[in-house]
Design an enzyme around this catalytic site. Structure first.
Site, short mmCIF file in Angstrom:
data_model
loop_
_atom_site.label_atom_id
_atom_site.label_comp_id
_atom_site.label_asym_id
_atom_site.label_seq_id
_atom_site.Cartn_x
_atom_site.Cartn_y
_atom_site.Cartn_z
N ASN A 81 27.21 28.88 45.69
CA ASN A 81 26.61 29.48 44.50
C ASN A 81 25.63 28.52 43.82
OD1 ASN A 81 27.90 31.85 44.90
ND2 ASN A 81 29.56 31.47 43.45
N HIS A 134 38.07 29.80 47.48
CA HIS A 134 37.00 30.64 46.91
C HIS A 134 36.45 31.59 47.96
CE1 HIS A 134 32.72 31.04 45.17
NE2 HIS A 134 33.53 31.83 44.51
N SER A 140 35.11 31.06 40.47
CA SER A 140 33.82 30.69 41.05
C SER A 140 33.08 29.70 40.17
CB SER A 140 32.97 31.92 41.34
OG SER A 140 33.13 32.88 40.35
N GLU A 188 35.23 28.82 50.64
CA GLU A 188 35.19 27.42 50.20
C GLU A 188 36.60 26.98 49.81
OE1 GLU A 188 30.74 26.75 48.38
OE2 GLU A 188 32.10 27.99 47.22
P1 NAI Z 1 38.07 41.69 37.91
O1 NAI Z 1 37.70 41.77 36.50
O2 NAI Z 1 37.57 42.73 38.85
O3 NAI Z 1 39.65 41.63 38.07
C1 NAI Z 1 40.47 40.81 37.30
C2 NAI Z 1 41.86 41.43 37.28
O4 NAI Z 1 42.76 40.47 36.76
C3 NAI Z 1 41.98 42.67 36.39
O5 NAI Z 1 42.50 43.73 37.15
C4 NAI Z 1 42.93 42.26 35.29
O6 NAI Z 1 43.76 43.30 34.85
C5 NAI Z 1 43.72 41.16 35.97
N1 NAI Z 1 44.35 40.22 35.03
C6 NAI Z 1 43.79 39.59 34.00
N2 NAI Z 1 44.70 38.80 33.39
C7 NAI Z 1 45.85 38.93 34.08
C8 NAI Z 1 47.15 38.38 33.95
N3 NAI Z 1 47.44 37.50 33.02
N4 NAI Z 1 48.09 38.74 34.84
C9 NAI Z 1 47.83 39.62 35.82
N5 NAI Z 1 46.62 40.18 35.98
C10 NAI Z 1 45.64 39.83 35.13
O7 NAI Z 1 37.61 40.22 38.37
P2 NAI Z 1 37.07 39.75 39.79
O8 NAI Z 1 35.62 40.03 39.89
O9 NAI Z 1 37.98 40.22 40.85
O10 NAI Z 1 37.20 38.16 39.64
C11 NAI Z 1 38.44 37.52 39.73
C12 NAI Z 1 38.21 36.03 39.97
O11 NAI Z 1 37.49 35.86 41.18
C13 NAI Z 1 37.39 35.35 38.90
O12 NAI Z 1 37.90 34.04 38.73
C14 NAI Z 1 35.99 35.32 39.48
O13 NAI Z 1 35.22 34.24 38.98
C15 NAI Z 1 36.29 35.11 40.94
N6 NAI Z 1 35.28 35.58 41.89
C16 NAI Z 1 34.64 36.78 41.69
C17 NAI Z 1 33.68 37.20 42.61
C18 NAI Z 1 33.00 38.53 42.46
O14 NAI Z 1 31.99 38.79 43.14
N7 NAI Z 1 33.48 39.41 41.59
C19 NAI Z 1 33.33 36.38 43.81
C20 NAI Z 1 34.14 35.20 43.95
C21 NAI Z 1 35.04 34.81 42.99
#
Ligand code: NAI
Length: 655
Positions: free
Chosen positions: A494, A444, A423, A456
């Site tokens: 955003n 996104h 994001s 997006e």
């Molecule tokens: P999160 O922290 O809930 O989940 C991330 C997951 O990725 C974790 O389960 C972790 O174990 C895993 N992970 C990390 N490194 C890894 C690797 N090398 N190989 C495999 N798995 C790996 O994060 P979230 O909130 O789901 O965000 C994920 C992405 O989505 C980020 O780029 C964030 O900016 C984006 N995003 C988040 C939103 C939100 O509201 N949380 C909304 C829109 C986009």
């Protein structure tokens, strides 16, 4: 009577049953234009002259039954006479259909929308084909009008007033099974036997299933009580000033027997009042914006040659977003592998998804099983090799994303598409380490994935045109709305939401209670108040996003105070509000200062305008669409830039 039909085909079988097929020439969907309805009247004249044993009405289109009224024609109605004529046309025709001497049956396969549902309701019986696409809805309220062709009269008679209000006030669709359960349809048939079921229904002579006693009471003597409850529910969501249509539906049903013609033109619930209300034109604009976004994703063949469709998706990161993205893809029929750092990280996502599917399919075990079977936990990342699309949704960390995708590139198919759900990072930075950076785009999704329509589609500096188009097609195939944007901080949604939430928190710092700030936004027509939004997003995430988007400007004191106390919003049970049962507990409201709503949205409008100027989004209409579907910007205004241009015009006139 011409005898020559352009919209309908009429045939009689050996049992003297008339089969009337709606098949509008040269169109892929059937809409109830004035010409098609005039012709239906002519068909009824023909049948009057030689009454059949029964009449089945069906569609000749593979796409569905009837998509509703012709919205282009409706868009031209703006005066009292036009509004009256519009209602009269369908009310009279469907009353006539309801009153014919021979039995009638609507055989519905695929979507059955608005006037289509009203036509079906005017038939004595309805048979629905048991397919996922068969869905009944009365979405007029979403266009700022009412189901004036008999829907408000006949739907409550079939399913009872509470369920009818629910359908008419939300525009929600019912699938075939649910429609059967509520009594909207008389029979559900498999596609291969649908004609036999329609014939049997027609000839059975069985009277329609009567409403249960309680429902009869609720739709009769207790109608006022049900109407009051419905009005209270509507008032919690929208104000009458901005959204008169749901209030009109309640009043027309309660006081005028569902007959929109019975109201004097000057009545605030009359069709004449509704079509001249600014919201109605703006909601039609919203409808066209939605269609435009849909078309972006459907337009993939125009560049010459078809792009390979996405059937297998590999999602990396089973956190908040990755787990839900994977679930949504599986729900839409794709085969999905879900990878994370270990099975123990994937398991919670799988459990969450299983629960969500069970809710969605109402415990229909077979359907839940089928969707879950398409979602495969994949701790080693074996799915990369067969995936058409790899989506990464791991932590927001540039190095981690770069090295992950470098590794993925070594194992992926040569024509696989890569996407990041980032994001805040730039797509071109994430692509920097790839041998073929042109195949990476941003896709996104917004949180919560199942509820947010907009996605997006982010073009990085190196992204290939085909990659962007293929991503948009994938998003459309998921039944989401793709919005192409450039890779700039916060993209569009955003970037615009940040200053809006910041302004709201500035107000709180100035001493305005959170409840008053949120109320001002709701009164303006926003779908959710900005303080509730901060609580929903999470205060820690708001602080981090603010730091990235505002280049180090100081965060609001109220935000830092709550965060320091561990009050991170909904997820911790307390933020600006205390949260109980998934809802914020609000203190009684003090007066909302004049102009507060406008003050809140002004920074959002300014950033949106700048995004258009900078080319982050192609034009003002798409920017408006993005903010309506991605941020819940007041649909009644037609979008931030449309609102701004109307207001500037008004200001110009009044000064
Ligand atoms: P999160 O922290 O809930 O989940 C991330 C997951 O990725 C974790 O389960 C972790 O174990 C895993 N992970 C990390 N490194 C890894 C690797 N090398 N190989 C495999 N798995 C790996 O994060 P979230 O909130 O789901 O965000 C994920 C992405 O989505 C980020 O780029 C964030 O900016 C984006 N995003 C988040 C939103 C939100 O509201 N949380 C909304 C829109 C986009």
């Amino acid at each position: 009577m011409s005898g020559q039909l352009n919209y309908w085909r009429l045939a009689r079988d050996g049992e003297d049953i008339a089969w009337l097929t709606f098949d509008r020439a040269g169109e892929s969907v059937n809409t109830l234009s004035s010409a098609a309805m005039r012709e239906l009247g002519e068909v009824l004249d023909m049948l009057d002259a030689a009454p059949p044993r029964g009449l089945v009405i069906q569609s000749g289109k593979a796409s569905g039954f009837i998509a509703g009224a012709d919205i282009a024609e409706f868009g031209q109605v703006s005066d009292v006479a036009g509004a009256r004529a519009l209602v009269e046309r369908g009310w009279a025709l469907f009353n006539r259909l309801a009153g014919v001497a021979y039995p009638t049956c609507a055989l519905v396969r695929g979507f059955c929308v608005g006037g289509g549902t009203e036509l079906a309701l005017a038939c004595r019986s309805i048979v629905a084909v048991d397919e996922p696409g068969t869905r009944f809805s009365l979405p007029e309220v979403m266009l700022g009008i009412v189901p004036g062709w008999g829907g408000m009269l006949r739907l409550p008679q079939r399913i009872g007033l509470p369920a009818a209000f629910d359908m008419m006030l939300t525009g929600r669709a019912l699938d075939a099974k649910r429609a059967r359960k509520l009594g909207l349809v008389d029979d559900v048939a498999p596609a291969r036997l649908m004609r036999e079921h329609a014939r049997a229904c027609l000839l059975s002579g069985r009277p329609r299933r009567a409403l249960p006693l309680l429902q009869r009471l609720l739709s009769g003597p207790l109608r006022g009580v049900v109407a009051r409850k419905a009005a209270e529910g509507v008032a919690r969501r929208v104000s009458r000033m901005h959204y008169p249509a749901p209030y009109a539906i309640i009043e027309i049903v309660r006081d005028f027997g569902g007959n929109a013609q019975a109201l004097p033109d000057a009545h605030p619930a009359s069709m004449a009042s509704l079509v001249s209300h600014p919201t109605t034109a703006n909601l039609q604009r919203v409808y066209h914006l939605r269609e435009r976004l849909r078309a972006i994703g459907k337009d993939v063949d125009t560049g010459g040659g078809t792009l390979p469709p996405v059937r297998r998706v590999h999602v990396i990161g089973a956190g908040v977003m990755g787990g839900d993205i994977a679930a949504w893809c599986a729900l839409r029929g794709l085969t999905v592998t879900l990878q994370d750092q270990g099975i123990e990280r994937i398991a919670p996502a799988m459990q969450r998804v299983a629960k969500a599917f069970a809710r969605k399919f109402r415990q229909d075990r077979k359907a839940v099983r089928a969707a879950l079977d398409r979602l495969i936990p994949d701790p080693t990342g074996a799915g990369v090799a067969g995936a058409d699309l790899v989506i990464e949704a791991i932590y927001e960390n540039l190095d981690a994303k770069q090295s992950l995708l470098r590794d993925v590139e070594l194992r992926a198919k040569p024509d696989a598409l890569f996407a990041t759900n980032t994001s805040s990072l730039r797509v071109e930075d994430i692509a920097a380490g790839l041998q073929r950076p042109e195949r990476l785009v941003g896709i996104h999704f917004f949180n919560p994935v199942d509820r947010m329509m907009l996605v997006e589609v982010v073009r990085g500096a190196a992204s290939a045109d085909d990659a962007v188009r293929r991503a948009a097609a994938f998003v459309a195939a998921l039944d989401k709305l793709p919005l192409p944007v450039a890779s700039s901080p916060g993209f569009l949604v955003n970037a615009a939401l940040g200053p809006y939430m910041l302004e709201a928190m500035k107000c709180v710092d100035e001493g305005v209670p959170s409840e008053v700030v949120d109320r001002a936004a709701l009164d303006f027509g926003m779908v959710m108040g900005p303080i509730e939004l901060v609580d929903t997003v999470g205060l820690d995430i708001a602080i981090a996003a603010g730091a990235r988007l505002t280049a180090g400007a100081a965060a609001p004191a109220c935000l830092l105070r709550h965060a320091a106390a561990g009050q991170l919003g909904r997820k911790t049970g307390r933020g600006f509000y205390e949260w109980k049962d998934g809802r914020p507990v609000r203190a009684p409201l003090s007066a909302v200062p004049e102009g507060l709503g406008r003050r809140l949205v002004e920074p959002l409008v300014a950033v949106t305008r700048r995004c258009v100027e900078l080319g982050v989004v192609a034009d003002a209409d798409l920017a408006d669409a993005g903010l309506i579907f991605g941020a819940g910007f007041a649909p009644c205004t037609g979008g931030p830039l449309h609102y701004d241009s109307c207001n500037t015009a008004t200001d110009g006139k009044t000064t």
